[in-house]
Design an enzyme around this catalytic site. Structure first.
Site, short mmCIF file in Angstrom:
data_model
loop_
_atom_site.label_atom_id
_atom_site.label_comp_id
_atom_site.label_asym_id
_atom_site.label_seq_id
_atom_site.Cartn_x
_atom_site.Cartn_y
_atom_site.Cartn_z
N TYR A 54 -111.14 -29.78 -13.11
CA TYR A 54 -109.97 -28.93 -12.86
C TYR A 54 -109.22 -29.47 -11.66
O TYR A 54 -109.81 -29.70 -10.62
CB TYR A 54 -110.37 -27.47 -12.64
CG TYR A 54 -109.84 -26.65 -13.78
CD1 TYR A 54 -108.47 -26.39 -13.85
CD2 TYR A 54 -110.65 -26.24 -14.81
CE1 TYR A 54 -107.94 -25.73 -14.94
CE2 TYR A 54 -110.12 -25.57 -15.90
CZ TYR A 54 -108.75 -25.32 -15.96
OH TYR A 54 -108.23 -24.67 -17.03
N GLU A 56 -105.68 -28.30 -10.68
CA GLU A 56 -104.37 -27.64 -10.52
C GLU A 56 -103.72 -28.07 -9.22
O GLU A 56 -104.36 -28.15 -8.18
CB GLU A 56 -104.54 -26.12 -10.52
CG GLU A 56 -104.75 -25.56 -11.92
CD GLU A 56 -104.93 -24.05 -11.93
OE1 GLU A 56 -104.99 -23.46 -10.84
OE2 GLU A 56 -105.02 -23.49 -13.03
N ASP A 200 -84.03 -37.59 -23.53
CA ASP A 200 -85.39 -37.50 -24.08
C ASP A 200 -85.67 -38.81 -24.83
O ASP A 200 -85.13 -39.04 -25.91
CB ASP A 200 -85.45 -36.29 -25.01
CG ASP A 200 -86.80 -36.14 -25.70
OD1 ASP A 200 -87.63 -37.07 -25.62
OD2 ASP A 200 -87.00 -35.10 -26.34
N THR A 226 -92.59 -38.61 -24.41
CA THR A 226 -94.01 -38.55 -24.76
C THR A 226 -94.61 -39.86 -24.28
O THR A 226 -93.88 -40.82 -23.99
CB THR A 226 -94.23 -38.46 -26.28
OG1 THR A 226 -93.62 -39.59 -26.89
CG2 THR A 226 -93.61 -37.19 -26.86
N LYS A 229 -95.93 -42.58 -28.29
CA LYS A 229 -95.17 -43.20 -29.40
C LYS A 229 -95.04 -44.69 -29.10
O LYS A 229 -96.05 -45.37 -29.02
CB LYS A 229 -93.87 -42.44 -29.61
CG LYS A 229 -94.15 -40.97 -30.02
CD LYS A 229 -92.91 -40.14 -30.27
CE LYS A 229 -93.30 -38.69 -30.53
NZ LYS A 229 -92.12 -37.80 -30.63
N ARG A 235 -101.97 -39.16 -26.10
CA ARG A 235 -101.03 -38.06 -26.35
C ARG A 235 -100.75 -37.36 -25.04
O ARG A 235 -101.67 -36.86 -24.39
CB ARG A 235 -101.63 -37.07 -27.34
CG ARG A 235 -101.97 -37.66 -28.66
CD ARG A 235 -102.05 -36.61 -29.71
NE ARG A 235 -100.72 -36.25 -30.13
CZ ARG A 235 -100.03 -36.90 -31.06
NH1 ARG A 235 -100.55 -37.93 -31.67
NH2 ARG A 235 -98.82 -36.51 -31.40
#
Ligand SMILES: *Cc1c(COP(=O)(O)O)cnc(C)c1O
Length: 418
Positions: A54, A56, A200, A226, A229, A235
């Protein structure tokens, strides 16, 4: 791929499906332009113990202890991202492209503000203000369309609409647009109407990184992408922006929209960004475009009708109307023959979105396997045959066998050779 011994022992059902999927990826040609094969190194990094963490917050300012190494990893990812794209600031935490775009809306526009984006049926993305997306309901989208004559973005029309609507955000970038996007022109329009430009580049990030497509970084206030691609990473999503928006963007991603970042993905993004900075990657990206151009020429020679008449990038949109075939049955027949792509609406499509007139294909994944111009010619011949004899079982089976043998000569990165 790794041997997966522990998985095989603990969960044979999941193991079997993973292996079958690996076989499918090995024995068919992926022509879906948003898909790719990551390197074995990227795959390794995504499957590490970093999934146990974790974190954050951001490097140097976390809400958890134990961040000595995750801080360094995220710093490497951010530094590589800003260096590769020449951006002021990078946020590498968005879980994927859609959350990245939502974060930009949240950071830079108030609910109810007007936004502008390319209409979904014309190649825009859901998250550029389409009605079924949160971006089309919490904000007030105005949509621009492609020119009916050319199938291209009509920048004069975008300007006219922008002057009329005075949007807060203007989105450019697409999921099914085979031509160069003129970021400089879009930037000038945005400045003229007092809007922020969001570019984008989810599909074309690898091409931009390699310099084979113009970069939006100098012209856009914010660039989203992203990482999976053409950039050929795990991902994930990424936001690049100018200094003045850095604090707002970071705040919108965490704590605005997300909790802990996926540290194993961050590590894999860092690896992919390292790869994307190499001469080998620049050659790869240039070959993607050369392959797409050959594919387009050969398809035209077989009488296929291409939206805009060709391509400048990694993808091709075919309108099958003149072949008397709809997109979906064509995509299904091609899959049976080992050629995997997707059905897609064409601009001004008279058919329904779930049963449209076209198919969309691209070269990033095939190029990752080392396929080049001669292989593109072979792929086109197979496509022509399948479409001509649509639904003919013998033809489909024969080609599926030929494709399997052909694929064995082009091992995909990250996959076991068998
Ligand atoms: C793929 C894509 C996205 C969304 O990415 P996900 O990771 O699927 O959420 C956003 N914008 C464009 C233009 C895309 O092509």
């Amino acid at each position: 791929m790794a041997k997966l011994e522990a998985l095989q022992k603990a969960d044979p059902d999941v193991f079997a499906l993973v292996r079958l999927e690996e076989k499918r990826q090995r024995e068919t040609i992926r022509l879906i332009p948003s898909e790719n094969y990551v390197s074995a190194a990227v795959l390794d990094a995504s499957g590490t113990v970093l999934t146990n963490n974790y974190s954050e917050g951001y490097p140097g300012k976390r809400y958890y202890q134990g961040q000595e190494f995750t801080d360094r990893l995220e710093e490497i990812a951010r530094t590589r991202a800003t260096a590769l794209f020449g951006a002021d600031h990078a946020n590498v935490q968005p879980y994927s492209g859609s959350p990245a775009n939502l974060a930009v809306h949240f950071a830079l526009a108030k609910p109810g503000d007007t936004t502008m984006g390319l209409a979904l049926p014309h190649g825009g993305h859901l998250t550029h203000g389409w009605g079924v997306s949160i971006t089309g309901t919490y904000w007030k989208p105005v949509r621009y369309a492609l020119s009916k004559e050319t199938g291209r973005i009509d920048y004069d029309d975008v300007r006219r609409l922008a002057l009329e609507a005075r949007p807060r955000l203007i989105w450019c970038g697409a999921t099914a647009y085979p031509r160069v996007i003129e970021f400089e022109t879009m930037g000038a329009i945005a400045r003229e109407v007092g809007a922020l430009l969001c570019a984008d580049i989810a599909h074309i990030a690898g091409l931009v990184a390699a310099g084979v497509h113009p970069s939006p970084v100098a012209h856009a206030d914010v660039v989203t992408t992203t990482t999976h691609k053409t950039l050929r990473g795990p991902r994930g999503g990424m936001i690049l922006c100018k200094k003045e928006h850095a604090a707002a963007i970071d705040k919108a991603v965490f704590p605005g929209l997300q909790g802990g970042p996926h540290d194993h993905t961050t590590a894999a993004i860092a690896v992919a960004l390292g790869e994307a900075a190499t001469p080998a990657f620049r050659n790869y990206a240039a070959q993607i475009v050369r392959n797409a151009k050959v594919l387009a020429e050969e398809l035209l020679a077989l009488g296929f009708s291409l939206v805009t008449g060709g391509t400048d990038n990694h993808l091709i949109l075919i309108d099958l109307t003149n072949k008397g075939v709809a997109g979906k049955p064509a995509a299904q027949a091609l899959e049976r023959a080992g050629l995997v792509l997707n059905y897609n609406a064409v601009p001004f499509d008279p058919r329904k979105p779930f049963d449209p007139s076209g198919i969309r294909l691209g070269t990033p994944a095939a190029t990752s396997r080392g396929m080049r111009e001669p292989e593109m010619r072979q792929i086109t011949r197979w496509m022509g045959e399948v479409i001509k004899k649509l639904g003919d079982d013998t033809t489909e089976r024969r080609i599926a066998g030929e494709v399997r043998e052909f694929c064995a000569r082009f091992p995909a990165p990250g996959l076991a050779a068998e």
